[in-house]
Design an enzyme around this catalytic site. Structure first.
Site, PDB file in Angstrom:
ATOM      1  N   GLU A  43       0.736  -1.330   0.081  1.00  0.00           N
ATOM      2  CA  GLU A  43      -0.021   0.137  -0.133  1.00  0.00           C
ATOM      3  C   GLU A  43       0.971   1.234  -0.084  1.00  0.00           C
ATOM      4  O   GLU A  43       1.917   1.368   0.723  1.00  0.00           O
ATOM      5  CB  GLU A  43      -0.995  -0.124   1.216  1.00  0.00           C
ATOM      6  CG  GLU A  43      -1.793   1.063   1.478  1.00  0.00           C
ATOM      7  CD  GLU A  43      -2.527   0.894   2.676  1.00  0.00           C
ATOM      8  OE1 GLU A  43      -3.829   1.928   2.737  1.00  0.00           O
ATOM      9  OE2 GLU A  43      -2.526   0.222   3.302  1.00  0.00           O
ATOM     10  N   LYS A 111      -9.562   1.855  -2.122  1.00  0.00           N
ATOM     11  CA  LYS A 111      -9.767   1.403  -0.940  1.00  0.00           C
ATOM     12  C   LYS A 111     -11.131   1.807  -0.430  1.00  0.00           C
ATOM     13  O   LYS A 111     -11.488   3.348  -0.435  1.00  0.00           O
ATOM     14  CB  LYS A 111      -8.595   2.067   0.184  1.00  0.00           C
ATOM     15  CG  LYS A 111      -8.593   1.243   1.429  1.00  0.00           C
ATOM     16  CD  LYS A 111      -7.396   1.762   2.315  1.00  0.00           C
ATOM     17  CE  LYS A 111      -7.283   0.969   3.587  1.00  0.00           C
ATOM     18  NZ  LYS A 111      -6.158   1.417   4.312  1.00  0.00           N
ATOM     19  N   CYS A 144      -5.506  -3.420   2.553  1.00  0.00           N
ATOM     20  CA  CYS A 144      -5.225  -3.217   4.012  1.00  0.00           C
ATOM     21  C   CYS A 144      -6.315  -3.520   4.673  1.00  0.00           C
ATOM     22  O   CYS A 144      -7.035  -4.643   5.030  1.00  0.00           O
ATOM     23  CB  CYS A 144      -4.360  -2.031   4.235  1.00  0.00           C
ATOM     24  SG  CYS A 144      -3.534  -1.808   5.964  1.00  0.00           S
TER      25      CYS A 144
END
Length: 259
Positions: A43, A111, A144
Site C-alpha cells: 500500500e 480502498k 489493507c
C-alpha cells in the site's frame, strides 16, 4: 496452470519518486528471474503511505510515475499491482493500480474501508471491486483495512475470485491482523490470499511486515518477518478444486440461504 505469485515486502524511497522507480525495476527484475507471473507491491509504495496533510498538489507527478511503472512492467513482461495514492475527479484516493505484462493499465481499485482519522480526512473511499484474470485465475484486489471485513473478501469470492491480493500498510501494534485474521480469510472463502505489507517507519508509524501468501485451507505458503523480502509461492488451481470439492462454503451458504 500454476501461477507463481511474487509479493514485495518493503518500502519505497521517501520523497524521491525516481529512486522509488529504480527500486521497482530492481524488484521486478529479481521477481522475473525467480519466475514470477504476477508481482504485488505494498500500500502506498509508489508515493509513501502516511503523509500528513497530503493534498492533491502533492501528487502532481504520480500519473507520470505510474506510466513509468507500466513501461517497466512491459520491459520485464510481468503483470504488476502497485500501491499508490492518486488524484481522481472526486479527490485523493488510496489506490492499487493493475498493469498487464504489456504495460497496459487493467484497472484501479480504490480502498473502500478507510482506517483511522487520518485516512478518513485524507481520502475519498472507493465504491466497487476490481477483478482481473491472469494464468487462468481470477484475481481480486483489496487494500489493507478492507481485508479485515469478511464481507468484502466474501464479495470477491462470490464474484469468482480465486486469488485476492492485498497491498497493505499494517503498523504496530496490530500484528494480530497479519498473524490471525489473514489466514482465516483465505480458508473461509477457499481462495488464495496474498498480503503484501510495508516495512520501516513513516511519520510515527512502525510497519510490522509479516506479509504472507495463504492457501484455500488456511495454510501459509510463504511468509516474511519484519525486514524487506521478496515472497514467492506457486498457486495450484488444482488445490482450489480439491478443497472446494470436499465441501464448498459458498455453495453450502447459498443452499442455506435459499432454504
Amino acid at each position: 496452470m500454476m501461477l507463481r505469485l511474487a509479493m514485495w515486502q518493503g518500502e519505497g524511497v521517501p520523497d524521491d519518486r525516481a529512486a522509488t522507480l529504480q527500486e521497482v525495476e530492481r524488484v521486478l527484475a529479481d521477481a522475473v528471474e525467480a519466475g514470477a507471473d504476477l508481482v504485488v507491491f505494498p500500500e502506498g509504495y509508489l508515493t509513501g503511505y502516511h503523509i500528513p496533510e497530503l493534498k492533491a498538489d502533492d501528487l502532481a507527478d504520480v500519473e507520470e510515475a505510474l506510466n513509468a511503472v507500466g513501461r517497466i512492467a512491459a520491459e520485464k513482461a510481468v503483470p504488476v499491482v502497485m500501491g499508490t495514492h492518486v488524484v481522481s475527479a472526486e479527490g485523493v484516493r488510496n489506490a492499487a493500480v493493475v498493469f498487464s505484462s504489456s504495460g497496459e493499465e487493467l484497472g484501479r481499485y480504490y480502498k473502500r474501508l478507510l482506517f483511522g482519522a487520518w485516512e478518513k480526512q485524507t481520502f475519498v473511499p472507493g465504491s466497487h471491486p476490481t477483478l482481473f484474470e491472469i494464468s487462468g485465475l481470477r484475481v481480486g484486489v483489496l487494500i489493507c483495512y478492507d481485508v479485515e471485513f469478511p464481507e468484502l473478501v466474501r464479495e470477491q469470492a462470490q464474484a469468482g475470485a480465486d486469488l485476492v491480493v492485498v497491498p497493505t500498510a499494517l503498523m504496530s501494534p496490530h500484528e494480530r491482523v497479519a498473524r490471525q485474521l489473514v489466514p482465516v480469510r483465505s480458508m473461509e472463502n477457499q481462495i488464495f490470499l496474498g498480503y503484501a505489507n510495508r516495512t520501516g517507519s513513516e511519520f510515527g508509524l512502525d510497519f510490522v511486515g509479516l506479509s504472507s501468501i495463504n492457501g484455500p485451507n488456511g495454510e501459509t505458503l510463504a511468509s516474511a518477518g519484519t525486514v524487506p523480502k521478496l515472497l514467492l509461492a506457486d498457486l495450484d488451481p488444482g488445490l482450489l478444486q480439491r478443497e472446494r470439492a470436499e465441501n464448498s462454503y459458498l455453495k453450502d451458504l447459498e443452499r442455506f440461504r435459499n432454504g
